[in-house]
Scaffold this motif. Structure first.
Motif, PDB file in Angstrom:
ATOM      1  N   LYS A 289      32.090  37.586  41.934  1.00  0.00           N
ATOM      2  CA  LYS A 289      32.078  38.465  40.761  1.00  0.00           C
ATOM      3  C   LYS A 289      30.876  38.113  39.897  1.00  0.00           C
ATOM      4  CE  LYS A 289      36.117  37.670  38.967  1.00  0.00           C
ATOM      5  NZ  LYS A 289      37.310  37.834  38.105  1.00  0.00           N
ATOM      6  N   ILE A 290      29.880  38.999  39.922  1.00  0.00           N
ATOM      7  CA  ILE A 290      28.686  38.775  39.107  1.00  0.00           C
ATOM      8  C   ILE A 290      29.048  38.895  37.623  1.00  0.00           C
ATOM      9  CG2 ILE A 290      26.358  39.573  38.582  1.00  0.00           C
ATOM     10  CD1 ILE A 290      26.584  38.317  41.310  1.00  0.00           C
ATOM     11  N   ILE A 291      28.621  37.932  36.822  1.00  0.00           N
ATOM     12  CA  ILE A 291      28.888  37.960  35.382  1.00  0.00           C
ATOM     13  C   ILE A 291      27.793  38.781  34.706  1.00  0.00           C
ATOM     14  CG2 ILE A 291      29.138  36.568  33.299  1.00  0.00           C
ATOM     15  CD1 ILE A 291      30.128  34.283  35.060  1.00  0.00           C
ATOM     16  N   THR A 292      28.156  39.961  34.256  1.00  0.00           N
ATOM     17  CA  THR A 292      27.184  40.888  33.675  1.00  0.00           C
ATOM     18  C   THR A 292      27.015  40.706  32.173  1.00  0.00           C
ATOM     19  OG1 THR A 292      28.923  42.554  33.433  1.00  0.00           O
ATOM     20  CG2 THR A 292      27.616  42.610  35.456  1.00  0.00           C
TER      21      THR A 292
ATOM     22  N   ALA B 287      38.057  34.538  34.316  1.00  0.00           N
ATOM     23  CA  ALA B 287      39.299  34.784  35.060  1.00  0.00           C
ATOM     24  C   ALA B 287      39.970  36.111  34.715  1.00  0.00           C
ATOM     25  CB  ALA B 287      40.293  33.648  34.871  1.00  0.00           C
ATOM     26  N   ALA B 288      39.329  36.925  33.850  1.00  0.00           N
ATOM     27  CA  ALA B 288      39.857  38.263  33.568  1.00  0.00           C
ATOM     28  C   ALA B 288      39.223  39.260  34.542  1.00  0.00           C
ATOM     29  CB  ALA B 288      39.562  38.661  32.128  1.00  0.00           C
ATOM     30  N   ASN B 289      39.648  40.502  34.475  1.00  0.00           N
ATOM     31  CA  ASN B 289      39.093  41.568  35.333  1.00  0.00           C
ATOM     32  C   ASN B 289      39.190  41.191  36.806  1.00  0.00           C
ATOM     33  OD1 ASN B 289      38.159  43.010  32.966  1.00  0.00           O
ATOM     34  ND2 ASN B 289      36.554  41.448  32.825  1.00  0.00           N
ATOM     35  N   LYS B 290      40.416  40.979  37.273  1.00  0.00           N
ATOM     36  CA  LYS B 290      40.656  40.559  38.653  1.00  0.00           C
ATOM     37  C   LYS B 290      40.151  41.604  39.644  1.00  0.00           C
ATOM     38  CE  LYS B 290      42.938  36.733  37.700  1.00  0.00           C
ATOM     39  NZ  LYS B 290      42.409  35.403  38.068  1.00  0.00           N
ATOM     40  N   ARG B 291      39.570  41.115  40.724  1.00  0.00           N
ATOM     41  CA  ARG B 291      39.097  41.992  41.797  1.00  0.00           C
ATOM     42  C   ARG B 291      39.996  41.931  43.029  1.00  0.00           C
ATOM     43  NH1 ARG B 291      33.587  42.861  41.590  1.00  0.00           N
ATOM     44  NH2 ARG B 291      33.824  43.993  43.547  1.00  0.00           N
TER      45      ARG B 291
ATOM     46  N   GLU C 228      31.287  34.331  39.286  1.00  0.00           N
ATOM     47  CA  GLU C 228      32.590  33.673  39.281  1.00  0.00           C
ATOM     48  C   GLU C 228      33.236  33.891  40.636  1.00  0.00           C
ATOM     49  OE1 GLU C 228      36.854  33.861  36.828  1.00  0.00           O
ATOM     50  OE2 GLU C 228      35.120  35.035  36.177  1.00  0.00           O
ATOM     51  N   LEU C 229      33.798  32.843  41.199  1.00  0.00           N
ATOM     52  CA  LEU C 229      34.454  32.932  42.505  1.00  0.00           C
ATOM     53  C   LEU C 229      35.940  33.171  42.307  1.00  0.00           C
ATOM     54  CD1 LEU C 229      34.434  32.621  45.598  1.00  0.00           C
ATOM     55  CD2 LEU C 229      34.724  30.148  45.251  1.00  0.00           C
ATOM     56  N   GLU C 230      36.443  34.238  42.926  1.00  0.00           N
ATOM     57  CA  GLU C 230      37.875  34.547  42.890  1.00  0.00           C
ATOM     58  C   GLU C 230      38.410  34.494  44.313  1.00  0.00           C
ATOM     59  OE1 GLU C 230      40.934  38.185  41.632  1.00  0.00           O
ATOM     60  OE2 GLU C 230      38.828  38.243  41.024  1.00  0.00           O
ATOM     61  N   MET C 231      39.550  33.815  44.506  1.00  0.00           N
ATOM     62  CA  MET C 231      40.102  33.644  45.845  1.00  0.00           C
ATOM     63  C   MET C 231      41.622  33.804  45.832  1.00  0.00           C
ATOM     64  SD  MET C 231      37.921  30.358  47.247  1.00  0.00           S
ATOM     65  CE  MET C 231      38.415  30.640  48.937  1.00  0.00           C
ATOM     66  N   SER C 232      42.145  34.285  46.951  1.00  0.00           N
ATOM     67  CA  SER C 232      43.593  34.359  47.136  1.00  0.00           C
ATOM     68  C   SER C 232      43.905  34.039  48.589  1.00  0.00           C
ATOM     69  CB  SER C 232      44.131  35.754  46.774  1.00  0.00           C
ATOM     70  OG  SER C 232      43.690  36.717  47.718  1.00  0.00           O
ATOM     71  N   TRP C 233      45.185  33.777  48.866  1.00  0.00           N
ATOM     72  CA  TRP C 233      45.585  33.478  50.243  1.00  0.00           C
ATOM     73  C   TRP C 233      47.014  33.919  50.480  1.00  0.00           C
ATOM     74  CZ3 TRP C 233      45.744  27.312  50.408  1.00  0.00           C
ATOM     75  CH2 TRP C 233      46.539  26.856  49.388  1.00  0.00           C
ATOM     76  N   VAL C 234      47.348  34.069  51.745  1.00  0.00           N
ATOM     77  CA  VAL C 234      48.723  34.355  52.167  1.00  0.00           C
ATOM     78  C   VAL C 234      48.960  33.541  53.434  1.00  0.00           C
ATOM     79  CG1 VAL C 234      47.969  36.436  53.414  1.00  0.00           C
ATOM     80  CG2 VAL C 234      50.380  36.143  52.842  1.00  0.00           C
TER      81      VAL C 234
END
Length: 293
Positions: free
Chosen positions: A52-55, A62-66, A239-245
């Motif tokens: 997530k590029i910080i503009t 951590a807001a504006n989840k992708r 910002e790095l956003e990650m999830s897993w299952v």
């Protein structure tokens, strides 16, 4: 044949003389301008990661989840036009809810990919709409065991109550990528966005088809790949956003969740060390070169 629109790109329902739909190609260009997004199918789960590029410095961290949850065992990530991605998240949730209403169980990953892909493809057929300027990656875990259906009363049939036959292998991780044309494929590793070429090259080095990569290792590798893909835009903060299952006996108990903060920080530290090591190797290689006269 012309390589530019010249009138054939004015409507979504017109082909050029050489069989091209320019509106779909333009939508793919919009995806290439988005942040890099990847998915890695591991032995015991699936990992999603996005750059997530910080503009603006005013944005709250951590807001504006992708990355969004579609069902309890499904997640979706997108690259391209963010509003288009949010619309597809809403549509995917509707499809998952519709499946639960009809069949009283979670939707299989292949069926969700088919339904969302068909919806995206419909927006390439009519002049009154435009294609979605987004590529989405779907990740989920299909249950390996015969579970109780929603609202079940009693024990039900003793065998194959949900269409699964005893002694046969079923379920497991699922990873699909849906393109603006509606085309979708199942992947071991998928990448899209601005740094997709670099990310794809790094994914191919992992030998994902062997099924030897664990979910914990996949988190670290996903962080490293995002950092490597960001090198071309390293003048911009991200910002790095990650999830897993994971599987039902894994860290998420079969649910799609955000990667815990401590695990994410450890993965980022691993990625930064890996990038520093690559820089040191490049410096050493450059210092050892001699010029022949």
């Amino acid at each position: 044949m012309t390589s530019i629109g010249t009138g054939y790109d004015l409507t979504n329902s017109t082909f050029s003389p050489d069989g091209r739909n320019f509106q779909v190609e333009y939508a793919s260009k919009a995806v290439e301008n988005g942040g890099t997004a990847i998915g890695i199918r591991c032995r015991n789960g699936v990992v999603l990661a996005v750059e997530k590029i910080i503009t603006s410095k005013l944005l709250k961290p951590a807001a504006n989840k992708r990355i969004a949850s579609i069902d309890r065992n499904f997640g979706m990530i997108s690259s391209g036009l963010v509003p288009d991605g949010r619309h597809l998240v809403s549509r995917a949730r509707d499809e998952a809810a519709s499946w639960r209403t009809s069949y009283k169980c979670p939707i299989p990953s292949s069926s969700l990919a088919f339904r969302v892909g068909s919806y995206v493809q419909a927006y390439t057929l009519y002049s009154s709409v435009r294609p979605f300027g987004v590529t989405t990656i779907l990740a989920g875990w299909d249950s390996e065991t015969e579970g109780r259906v929603d609202g079940q009363v009693g024990s039900g049939p003793k065998a194959a109550s949900g269409g699964q036959t005893k002694s046969t292998k079923a379920g497991g991780p699922g990873l699909y990528m849906i393109e603006p044309s509606g085309l979708y494929w199942g992947y071991y590793g998928a990448a899209t966005g601005k740094g997709r070429q670099t990310a794809k090259a790094e994914l191919e080095k992992l030998d994902l088809s062997s099924g030897s990569l664990s979910l914990e290792q996949g988190v670290k590798e996903a962080a490293r790949i995002i950092y490597a893909a960001h090198e071309d835009s390293k003048d911009k903060d991200f910002e790095l956003e990650m999830s897993w299952v994971s599987s039902s006996d894994g860290p998420t108990k079969g649910r799609h969740e955000q990667v815990p903060k401590e695990v994410l920080e450890e993965a980022e530290s691993f990625a930064k060390r890996a990038m520093e090591g690559d820089d040191d190797e490049d410096t050493a290689t450059g210092g050892g070169e001699t010029m022949e006269l």
